[in-house]
Design a protein around this motif. Structure first.
Motif, short mmCIF file in Angstrom:
data_model
loop_
_atom_site.label_atom_id
_atom_site.label_comp_id
_atom_site.label_asym_id
_atom_site.label_seq_id
_atom_site.Cartn_x
_atom_site.Cartn_y
_atom_site.Cartn_z
N THR A 12 78.25 22.73 -53.34
CA THR A 12 79.16 23.77 -53.84
C THR A 12 79.54 23.48 -55.27
N GLY A 13 79.60 24.52 -56.08
CA GLY A 13 80.01 24.36 -57.47
C GLY A 13 81.51 24.35 -57.65
N THR A 44 79.52 18.23 -55.39
CA THR A 44 80.20 19.27 -56.13
C THR A 44 80.40 18.88 -57.59
N SER A 45 81.16 19.67 -58.30
CA SER A 45 81.38 19.50 -59.73
C SER A 45 82.36 18.37 -60.03
N HIS A 64 77.39 19.77 -65.15
CA HIS A 64 77.03 21.17 -65.35
C HIS A 64 75.87 21.50 -64.42
N TRP A 65 75.88 22.71 -63.91
CA TRP A 65 74.80 23.17 -63.04
C TRP A 65 73.74 23.81 -63.93
N GLN A 70 69.25 19.51 -61.82
CA GLN A 70 68.43 19.78 -60.64
C GLN A 70 67.93 18.49 -60.00
N PHE A 89 77.45 29.60 -51.97
CA PHE A 89 76.95 30.25 -53.18
C PHE A 89 77.75 31.45 -53.62
N PHE A 94 78.41 28.31 -60.08
CA PHE A 94 77.34 27.47 -60.63
C PHE A 94 77.03 27.86 -62.08
N GLU A 95 78.06 28.34 -62.78
CA GLU A 95 77.95 28.70 -64.19
C GLU A 95 76.90 29.78 -64.42
N HIS A 97 73.99 29.87 -63.63
CA HIS A 97 72.71 29.32 -64.07
C HIS A 97 71.63 29.51 -62.99
N ILE A 100 70.29 26.98 -59.67
CA ILE A 100 70.75 26.93 -58.29
C ILE A 100 70.04 27.96 -57.42
#
Length: 418
Positions: A12-13, A44-45, A64-65, A70, A89, A94-95, A97, A100
């Motif tokens: 999870t972001g 997570t972040s 950062h995602w 990755q 999701f 996830f910014e 991006h 993901i």
């Protein structure tokens, strides 16, 4: 496979204390799964803090995602070797991006025996066009390498390569299915329950909440609940409430929740709302709580104080709106808005009062009608109780989520090698 023998990796972001409802939700859900016996690790972040979440191991390791992270996600999963990976999701988490959006395929290649369940909390995917040219080029090359069929611009291979998909509302699932025909066959809808710890019902909690809000014990109190950001229809609520106040001078409004980051870069600000309040001359009639800790009963006490809930979503109400769950769980009559894809579970005049979105006059009319018609308010209150029993409880959410996990793992267990 029994929960006590199942290792789950949650990706999870967002996670508390990040100010977004999805973060509160996945924290409570992760803790609930751990309480039910799963071995839960959360990746997570770095902004996250897992100290308030019991029973699971929180790894706040992703700065950062993006493409650079990755490999860290893949290495973590390979080292853990979970039985099931649960991806939580929404694009903004996830910014936006695109990395993901391709991660299910990468994970399946690295861990072919691991099942992947993805819960998509709202129809907000990634946004490749918002990223530099090299990011978009990498996306195209990666998509080609992963097989070009049924790859979505917004969702990558999430829909295609997740073993099961969980949506929070029927209109959302219908939108997702536009990207992948037949998606419904491996999908299920699980609405969110209240995301706040519940206070004790009764007069003591009501009076405590009113004391916290600075609202007189006998004043009619409308409550908005949820974080503040563009799309919540708050500007229409304030203008509508000004009309209510003109006819019912002792009426009060509580705006319960803090401002969320401007993920959509709209330029919207809570300052805009305060400016409208000043223009309408109703500063003395509105209580602002600001952000409150997700792991206390403060939010619940605020709702116990209220007589009515008003949730003026600009796109209309949907089952995924956890604020509806919170208000219904506190037995409040709910005034909300009608969307383009109405939820059949919401019945006008029965369990909610529906008005047109982005319409201050319609909101005012709905608030005044509910305030003046005690029988209607009582009927809507009973409807909230019924909604909660059917859809908005943590036990029901955990039962449904565990059923999805069990189904995915059972199908994997009987899969015959080629």
């Amino acid at each position: 496979m029994k929960p006590e023998n199942t290792k789950v990796l949650v990706i999870t972001g967002v996670f508390p204390p990040m100010p977004i409802a999805e973060g509160d939700h996945i924290a409570r859900l992760s803790q609930g799964l751990a309480d039910r016996g799963y071995s839960v690790d959360v990746l997570t972040s770095t902004q996250a803090d897992g100290k308030s979440v019991k029973g699971c191991r929180v790894h706040a390791e992703i700065d950062h995602w993006n493409w650079a992270s990755q490999s860290k996600v893949l290495r973590f999963a390979e080292d853990l070797k979970p039985d099931l990976i649960f991806i939580w999701f929404i694009g903004m988490a996830f910014e936006f991006h695109p990395m993901i959006s391709l991660i299910p395929t990468r994970l399946k290649a690295a861990l072919p025996d691991t099942q992947i369940v993805t819960q998509i909390t709202a129809p907000v995917g990634v946004r490749p066009k918002d990223h530099p040219f090299l990011t978009r080029l990498n996306l195209k090359l990666s998509a080609r390498a992963l097989g070009g069929d049924h790859i979505s611009y917004e969702y990558g291979t999430i829909l295609r390569d997740s073993d099961r998909v969980i949506a929070m509302a029927k209109p959302h699932l219908e939108r997702f299915a536009e990207h992948l025909p037949g998606l419904e066959d491996k999908s299920v809808i699980i609405p969110p329950p209240p995301l706040i710890p519940m206070s004790m019902p009764g007069e003591a909690s009501r009076l405590k909440g009113r004391e916290m809000l600075g609202v007189p014990a006998d004043a009619p109190l409308f409550a908005y609940f949820g974080r503040l950001y563009v799309g919540k229809g708050l500007e229409y609520l304030i203008k509508g409430f000004a009309k209510v106040r003109a006819e019912v001078p002792d009426a009060r409004l509580a705006i319960i929740g803090g401002a969320a980051p401007d993920y959509f870069k709209s330029g919207w600000s809570v300052d805009d709302l305060h400016a409208i309040v000043r223009e309408e001359g109703i500063e003395d009639a509105i209580s602002w709580t600001g952000e409150f800790p997700f792991d206390t009963d403060a939010g619940s006490l605020y709702l116990r104080a209220a007589d009515y809930a008003v949730l003026p979503f600009s796109e209309g109400a949907a089952l995924n709106n956890s604020s509806i769950a919170a208000c219904a769980a506190h037995d409040l009559p709910v005034i909300t808005t009608l969307g383009d894809r109405p939820e059949p579970e919401f019945i006008d005049g029965e369990n909610v009062l529906l008005v047109q979105p982005k319409d201050a006059d319609a909101l005012a009319e709905g608030m005044l009608r509910t305030l003046r018609d005690a029988a209607l308010a009582a009927h809507l209150r009973a409807g909230s109780v019924d909604l909660t029993k059917k859809y908005f409880s943590w036990d029901a959410t955990l039962d449904s989520t565990m059923n999805v996990f069990g189904d995915a793992l059972a199908k994997a267990a009987v899969r015959v090698p080629a």
